[in-house]
Scaffold this motif. Structure first.
Motif, PDB file in Angstrom:
ATOM      1  N   ALA A  38       0.835  -1.213   0.000  1.00  0.00           N
ATOM      2  CA  ALA A  38       0.000   0.000   0.000  1.00  0.00           C
ATOM      3  C   ALA A  38       0.862   1.253   0.000  1.00  0.00           C
ATOM      4  CB  ALA A  38      -0.939  -0.007   1.200  1.00  0.00           C
ATOM      5  N   ASP A  39       1.968   1.241   0.752  1.00  0.00           N
ATOM      6  CA  ASP A  39       2.858   2.401   0.757  1.00  0.00           C
ATOM      7  C   ASP A  39       3.589   2.536  -0.581  1.00  0.00           C
ATOM      8  OD1 ASP A  39       2.157   3.282   3.279  1.00  0.00           O
ATOM      9  OD2 ASP A  39       3.739   2.156   4.277  1.00  0.00           O
ATOM     10  N   GLU A  40       4.008   1.427  -1.160  1.00  0.00           N
ATOM     11  CA  GLU A  40       4.658   1.483  -2.475  1.00  0.00           C
ATOM     12  C   GLU A  40       3.714   2.047  -3.530  1.00  0.00           C
ATOM     13  OE1 GLU A  40       5.992  -2.517  -3.061  1.00  0.00           O
ATOM     14  OE2 GLU A  40       7.754  -2.232  -1.785  1.00  0.00           O
ATOM     15  N   GLU A  41       2.438   1.700  -3.441  1.00  0.00           N
ATOM     16  CA  GLU A  41       1.444   2.208  -4.391  1.00  0.00           C
ATOM     17  C   GLU A  41       1.093   3.670  -4.134  1.00  0.00           C
ATOM     18  OE1 GLU A  41      -1.700  -0.639  -3.930  1.00  0.00           O
ATOM     19  OE2 GLU A  41      -0.636  -2.167  -5.083  1.00  0.00           O
ATOM     20  N   LEU A  42       1.385   4.169  -2.942  1.00  0.00           N
ATOM     21  CA  LEU A  42       1.110   5.561  -2.592  1.00  0.00           C
ATOM     22  C   LEU A  42       2.137   6.526  -3.191  1.00  0.00           C
ATOM     23  CD1 LEU A  42      -0.676   7.469  -0.900  1.00  0.00           C
ATOM     24  CD2 LEU A  42       0.711   6.852   1.093  1.00  0.00           C
ATOM     25  N   ALA A  43       3.350   6.065  -3.430  1.00  0.00           N
ATOM     26  CA  ALA A  43       4.423   6.936  -3.932  1.00  0.00           C
ATOM     27  C   ALA A  43       4.062   7.665  -5.231  1.00  0.00           C
ATOM     28  CB  ALA A  43       5.722   6.152  -4.087  1.00  0.00           C
ATOM     29  N   PRO A  44       3.495   7.007  -6.259  1.00  0.00           N
ATOM     30  CA  PRO A  44       3.133   7.738  -7.477  1.00  0.00           C
ATOM     31  C   PRO A  44       2.072   8.808  -7.228  1.00  0.00           C
ATOM     32  CG  PRO A  44       3.187   5.375  -7.918  1.00  0.00           C
ATOM     33  CD  PRO A  44       3.309   5.553  -6.435  1.00  0.00           C
ATOM     34  N   THR A  45       1.170   8.558  -6.292  1.00  0.00           N
ATOM     35  CA  THR A  45       0.161   9.561  -5.950  1.00  0.00           C
ATOM     36  C   THR A  45       0.836  10.795  -5.377  1.00  0.00           C
ATOM     37  OG1 THR A  45      -1.481   7.850  -5.523  1.00  0.00           O
ATOM     38  CG2 THR A  45      -1.892  10.013  -4.527  1.00  0.00           C
ATOM     39  N   LEU A  46       1.802  10.579  -4.491  1.00  0.00           N
ATOM     40  CA  LEU A  46       2.527  11.712  -3.913  1.00  0.00           C
ATOM     41  C   LEU A  46       3.319  12.460  -4.983  1.00  0.00           C
ATOM     42  CD1 LEU A  46       3.896  10.123  -0.606  1.00  0.00           C
ATOM     43  CD2 LEU A  46       1.755  11.391  -0.965  1.00  0.00           C
ATOM     44  N   ALA A  47       3.934  11.723  -5.905  1.00  0.00           N
ATOM     45  CA  ALA A  47       4.732  12.353  -6.961  1.00  0.00           C
ATOM     46  C   ALA A  47       3.892  13.213  -7.898  1.00  0.00           C
ATOM     47  CB  ALA A  47       5.475  11.287  -7.765  1.00  0.00           C
ATOM     48  N   SER A  48       2.589  12.954  -7.966  1.00  0.00           N
ATOM     49  CA  SER A  48       1.730  13.717  -8.869  1.00  0.00           C
ATOM     50  C   SER A  48       1.128  14.965  -8.219  1.00  0.00           C
ATOM     51  CB  SER A  48       0.607  12.828  -9.400  1.00  0.00           C
ATOM     52  OG  SER A  48      -0.311  12.524  -8.354  1.00  0.00           O
ATOM     53  N   LEU A  49       1.435  15.218  -6.959  1.00  0.00           N
ATOM     54  CA  LEU A  49       0.848  16.376  -6.280  1.00  0.00           C
ATOM     55  C   LEU A  49       1.335  17.683  -6.892  1.00  0.00           C
ATOM     56  CD1 LEU A  49       1.075  15.191  -2.562  1.00  0.00           C
ATOM     57  CD2 LEU A  49      -0.953  15.243  -4.035  1.00  0.00           C
TER      58      LEU A  49
END
Length: 169
Positions: A38-49
């Motif tokens: 779940a944390d690994e999948e969260l990284a792209p979301t953070l990168a798109s902010l």
């Protein structure tokens, strides 16, 4: 009867060893350490902010935006470095406004976040904001590598978040 007791003891012992071995494999493969899926999948979301695109007009992005998951502490991160071509005060003033307008809430500010000589750096962010992102709390840090004795001409933005709540600025 003795044979039945010995067989039961052997089976229980073998089952116990199998459970201990399986628990060890689970722990070594990330069960107790590292990033969750779940944390690994969260990284792209953070990168798109969009906040990672915001910067004072006098500054320029340095290198590529980075993202990933911190295996030591188990949190997702994304960030961007910028060339510092204006004053530190101007950078901090800019991000106080830009982050607030983007829905981030200021958690703390430190005029001199450098660690004491000989101590470990725990929080070197000059500004730390929080905001809910993708069902968890994300932390936005504005920091200056010069506070750690590095790159006096740069500053960075970094967003961290974790599904288990262990991220920070």
């Amino acid at each position: 009867m003795k044979l039945k007791a010995v067989a039961t003891l052997v089976l229980v012992g073998a089952g116990g060893i199998a459970i201990v071995a399986a628990t060890g494999v689970w722990a070594l493969s990330g069960g107790l350490y590292g990033c969750t899926r779940a944390d690994e999948e969260l990284a792209p979301t953070l990168a798109s902010l969009s906040i990672l695109d915001a910067h004072p007009s006098q500054t320029q992005p340095q290198g590529e935006r980075y993202s990933g998951c911190d295996e030591d502490d188990g949190f997702a991160y994304a960030g961007q470095y910028f060339r510092l071509t204006t004053s530190r005060v101007s950078v901090l003033t800019f991000y106080r406004k830009a982050a607030t307008e983007d829905g981030w809430r200021l958690q703390n500010a430190s005029s001199s976040p450098s660690p004491a000589p000989g101590s470990l750096a725990v929080d070197t962010s000059a500004l730390c904001f929080e905001k809910p992102i993708a069902g968890t709390t994300a932390h936005l840090a504005v920091w200056f590598p010069s506070d750690l004795g590095d790159s006096p001409d740069d500053f960075g933005l970094e967003v961290t978040a974790s599904r288990d709540g262990t991220a920070w600025c």
